[in-house]
Write an enzyme that holds these catalytic residues in place. Structure first.
Site, PDB file in Angstrom:
ATOM      1  N   ILE A 134      40.929  45.582  39.575  1.00 44.35           N
ATOM      2  CA  ILE A 134      41.569  44.915  38.450  1.00 44.35           C
ATOM      3  C   ILE A 134      41.947  46.002  37.451  1.00 44.35           C
ATOM      4  O   ILE A 134      41.342  47.072  37.418  1.00 44.35           O
ATOM      5  CB  ILE A 134      40.668  43.838  37.809  1.00 44.35           C
ATOM      6  CG1 ILE A 134      39.292  44.391  37.418  1.00 44.35           C
ATOM      7  CG2 ILE A 134      40.502  42.650  38.733  1.00 44.35           C
ATOM      8  CD1 ILE A 134      38.377  43.366  36.785  1.00 44.35           C
ATOM      9  N   ASP A 135      42.974  45.737  36.675  1.00 46.87           N
ATOM     10  CA  ASP A 135      43.508  46.753  35.779  1.00 46.87           C
ATOM     11  C   ASP A 135      42.474  47.221  34.765  1.00 46.87           C
ATOM     12  O   ASP A 135      41.527  46.500  34.432  1.00 46.87           O
ATOM     13  CB  ASP A 135      44.733  46.214  35.038  1.00 46.87           C
ATOM     14  CG  ASP A 135      45.879  45.874  35.969  1.00 46.87           C
ATOM     15  OD1 ASP A 135      45.942  46.479  37.051  1.00 46.87           O
ATOM     16  OD2 ASP A 135      46.699  45.012  35.613  1.00 46.87           O
ATOM     17  N   LYS A 136      42.694  48.402  34.252  1.00 47.98           N
ATOM     18  CA  LYS A 136      41.786  49.002  33.261  1.00 47.98           C
ATOM     19  C   LYS A 136      41.457  48.040  32.123  1.00 47.98           C
ATOM     20  O   LYS A 136      40.294  47.872  31.754  1.00 47.98           O
ATOM     21  CB  LYS A 136      42.415  50.278  32.695  1.00 47.98           C
ATOM     22  CG  LYS A 136      41.652  50.877  31.517  1.00 47.98           C
ATOM     23  CD  LYS A 136      42.407  52.039  30.903  1.00 47.98           C
ATOM     24  CE  LYS A 136      41.707  52.557  29.649  1.00 47.98           C
ATOM     25  NZ  LYS A 136      42.460  53.657  28.999  1.00 47.98           N
ATOM     26  N   THR A 138      41.809  44.771  32.015  1.00 49.76           N
ATOM     27  CA  THR A 138      41.410  43.425  32.429  1.00 49.76           C
ATOM     28  C   THR A 138      39.899  43.429  32.621  1.00 49.76           C
ATOM     29  O   THR A 138      39.340  44.374  33.168  1.00 49.76           O
ATOM     30  CB  THR A 138      42.115  43.022  33.739  1.00 49.76           C
ATOM     31  OG1 THR A 138      43.520  43.004  33.524  1.00 49.76           O
ATOM     32  CG2 THR A 138      41.663  41.655  34.208  1.00 49.76           C
ATOM     33  N   ARG A 233      50.389  39.723  35.353  1.00 49.28           N
ATOM     34  CA  ARG A 233      51.164  40.216  34.215  1.00 49.28           C
ATOM     35  C   ARG A 233      52.665  40.171  34.513  1.00 49.28           C
ATOM     36  O   ARG A 233      53.476  39.774  33.671  1.00 49.28           O
ATOM     37  CB  ARG A 233      50.711  41.633  33.878  1.00 49.28           C
ATOM     38  CG  ARG A 233      49.238  41.724  33.492  1.00 49.28           C
ATOM     39  CD  ARG A 233      48.701  43.146  33.562  1.00 49.28           C
ATOM     40  NE  ARG A 233      49.354  44.008  32.572  1.00 49.28           N
ATOM     41  CZ  ARG A 233      49.192  45.325  32.545  1.00 49.28           C
ATOM     42  NH1 ARG A 233      48.428  45.922  33.461  1.00 49.28           N
ATOM     43  NH2 ARG A 233      49.788  46.045  31.617  1.00 49.28           N
TER      44      ARG A 233
END
Length: 317
Positions: A134-136, A138, A233
């Site tokens: 998962i993104d930084k 998130t 996103r």
């Protein structure tokens, strides 16, 4: 190096060599086994076959396997918020701002560095056991495999779209109802750090449901069927409803209309995309039972939701 031998069970008769290898040597991924077949590291009754060749059962397989150290990153004593752990899997709560994999600008201080300290044997597992990311910025649930067999199982579940992943997201804009977005995602044609809906992209399916509407925002429950980079996103931005706090896909920050002082304060201090990996479900690699974990809304998103609700009660006339 390890020389592994096995006889092909008769019940696997008629299957391709690569399919049989996956069944007999589950500690290794299909891609790795196919690579070894091409490299001549697999023999069938002392002969080298192609991965697509079909077997009749009873053959002797010899696999010249290798245990690789798949990372050279440093182990770092970084605390982990462990939600669940057994001998096969690890479920962690990743806070916003915590990078998952080392990369440009973040070669240390990542989840992978922390895992190498917590699980020294992870050095022989692809990406130190991290199966998805998962993104930084998130927050939320992330699964980690502690063995090659568990890694193989979880990767196959991901590829078969059997992993259950739900997120909470707060959008800029008021959504009228839920739905499903089935739009391919690929690298942005001019901005290489971004992704976009593109006809030549990879398949991406996002299901979304409205949980709560505000004057200028919407709280969504989002379920991923696929897991493309920045998928939620990108898809929300494609609907012209980008996530709160997401400068990459929402453009220049603008204060919404009918915004009271408290909400303005919270919005100005909210420095990450409003996205939280709330729920994670999977088939346990060893027991075969379905397991599921759920996390509450993190404090920063809860503060934002509280401010949005309070703002709705103000007199905006």
């Amino acid at each position: 190096m390890a020389i592994l031998t096995a006889d092909v069970p008769l019940e696997l008769a008629g299957k391709r060599l690569d399919q049989v290898l996956v069944e007999i040597f589950p500690d290794y991924s299909r891609n790795k086994l196919q690579t070894w077949v091409k490299a001549g590291r697999v023999t069938v009754d002392s002969e080298q076959l192609k991965a697509k060749d079909r077997l009749v059962g009873g053959e002797e397989l010899i696999l010249d396997a290798e245990a690789e150290e798949v990372t050279e990153y440093l182990a770092e004593n970084i605390p982990l918020d462990i939600i669940y752990e057994d001998e096969d899997i690890l479920i962690v709560n990743k806070p916003a701002g915590f990078v998952v994999h080392p990369g440009a600008g973040n070669w240390s201080g990542t989840l992978q560095n922390a895992l190498l300290f917590h699980l020294p044997d992870a050095v022989t597992i692809p990406r130190s056991g991290i199966v998805h990311r998962i993104d930084k910025d998130t927050s939320g649930l992330l699964m980690v495999a502690k063995t090659l067999a568990a890694h193989h199982s979880l990767v196959e579940q991901l590829q078969a779209r059997e992993i259950h992943r739900e997120y909470l997201a707060i959008t800029i804009g008021r959504m009228t109802g839920g739905g499903t977005l089935n739009e391919p995602i690929g690298r942005h044609p001019t901005e290489r750090m971004k992704f976009a809906v593109r006809d030549n992209g990879k398949p991406a399916v996002t299901h979304y449901r409205v949980l709560e509407r505000f004057l200028r925002n919407t709280l969504l429950q989002v379920k991923l069927e696929t897991g493309r980079t920045h998928q939620i996103r990108v898809h929300m931005a494609h609907l012209r409803l980008p996530l709160v706090g997401d400068p990459m896909y929402s453009g220049r920050f603008q204060m919404p209309k009918d915004c009271g002082q408290e909400l303005e304060k919270v919005l100005r201090s909210f420095k990450r995309q409003a996205l939280h990996a709330e729920k994670l479900g999977l088939i346990h690699p060893r027991t075969g039972e379905y397991c599921e974990w759920q996390l509450p809304v993190p404090p920063d998103m809860q503060e934002l939701l509280t401010a949005l609700r309070a703002n709705d009660t103000l007199d905006h006339s």
